[in-house]
Enzyme design. Sequence first.
Site, mmCIF file in Angstrom:
data_model
loop_
_atom_site.group_PDB
_atom_site.id
_atom_site.type_symbol
_atom_site.label_atom_id
_atom_site.label_comp_id
_atom_site.label_asym_id
_atom_site.label_seq_id
_atom_site.Cartn_x
_atom_site.Cartn_y
_atom_site.Cartn_z
ATOM 1 N N GLY A 217 0.816 -1.201 0.000
ATOM 2 C CA GLY A 217 0.000 0.000 0.000
ATOM 3 C C GLY A 217 0.849 1.249 0.000
ATOM 4 O O GLY A 217 2.014 1.234 0.427
ATOM 5 N N PHE A 219 2.188 4.846 1.142
ATOM 6 C CA PHE A 219 2.280 5.590 2.402
ATOM 7 C C PHE A 219 1.554 6.926 2.325
ATOM 8 O O PHE A 219 1.398 7.615 3.331
ATOM 9 C CB PHE A 219 3.727 5.778 2.864
ATOM 10 C CG PHE A 219 4.712 6.177 1.802
ATOM 11 C CD1 PHE A 219 4.503 7.275 0.975
ATOM 12 C CD2 PHE A 219 5.882 5.443 1.624
ATOM 13 C CE1 PHE A 219 5.419 7.651 0.014
ATOM 14 C CE2 PHE A 219 6.823 5.804 0.656
ATOM 15 C CZ PHE A 219 6.583 6.911 -0.152
ATOM 16 N N HIS A 237 13.634 12.405 1.003
ATOM 17 C CA HIS A 237 14.384 13.262 0.069
ATOM 18 C C HIS A 237 13.849 13.164 -1.356
ATOM 19 O O HIS A 237 14.182 13.979 -2.210
ATOM 20 C CB HIS A 237 15.883 12.954 0.131
ATOM 21 C CG HIS A 237 16.282 11.694 -0.570
ATOM 22 N ND1 HIS A 237 17.511 11.546 -1.185
ATOM 23 C CD2 HIS A 237 15.635 10.517 -0.760
ATOM 24 C CE1 HIS A 237 17.602 10.349 -1.718
ATOM 25 N NE2 HIS A 237 16.476 9.709 -1.476
#
Length: 332
Positions: A217, A219, A237
């Site tokens: 899934g 985030f 980043h």
Amino acid sequence: MQLYHMGGPWIGQTFYVAAELGLADYLGSDPVSVAELATRTEANEEALYRFCRVLAALGVLEAHPDRHFSLTEAGYALRSDAPGGFRYGVMLQSGACFRAWTEVMHTVRTGKPAFDKVHGAAYYDYLDANPAENELFNRAMGVTSLAPAIAALERYDFTGIKRVVDVGGGVGTLLAAVLRMNPGMSGVVQDLATVAAEAPAHLAEQGVQDRVDVVTGSFFDSVVPGADAYVLSRVLHNWNDDDCLKILRRVHQAMPPHGKLIVIDSVVPESGGLHPSMLADLFMMVILGGKERTEADWQRLLFEAGFRMTRAVQADNVGDTLVHALVEAVPR
């Protein structure tokens, strides 16, 4: 300024030639003729010789009489089976990503990734549409960024942490290293289904499959709740501040009050002098629209997401890789 710095792109692409052709796989301590190398790699002999001549000057190859070459100790890093996966990192940064720099002024003038303009798609969408490039990305990310990340976690005290979620954890290599260092701990690796599909087999190879749950899934949608610690290693980043806030807020929602957030990323020094993270910052901006951050940037970003930064620990350098830092935060 040293004038040879102007040849940086050419030097990088010379390494790319060696990596793409797999030259190091055909070489060892015994000299091999350029003619034989050209045959094995399906390259033009004269062109290959001229590249090998530069690779020798760069310390990757050793030149011998009659246009023969052997592999130096440093050159072994370019082998396909070399620890650290330097070859795949060179290939990843020197193909589609390198071509994006032809439109670098688009990034400078708009603040948007040049990669999108050159390839007509955002980087991750491009990977989805190009299986070979996606496989290269996964191989490079599975090795090149892990040594410094693991080095950073080796200095972290996991006392009291029983369950950890590696958010965006790929096939679970980093999590496996953490679990081997902490025998009483269990974990979760969460990533997209296309990435995490290989996680069960990889975790079994590492001998920790019975202590890890693999959850698929995004985030951006949700993060596995209820763990004692959440790791974001070389994830943030990749994204601009707005997207990072979305990710961090999902982690904050999932985290219990006693939980800890562990971010492994570079911290750009605010003092003078060139630092590898500054160059990495340009790469992230041009390719992904992401950024490397200063300690002040991290404090601000984490505060906006509902966290309080408790410390930032610079990790030791690992070879020639970008130095990572470990940033710890707790819910505020």
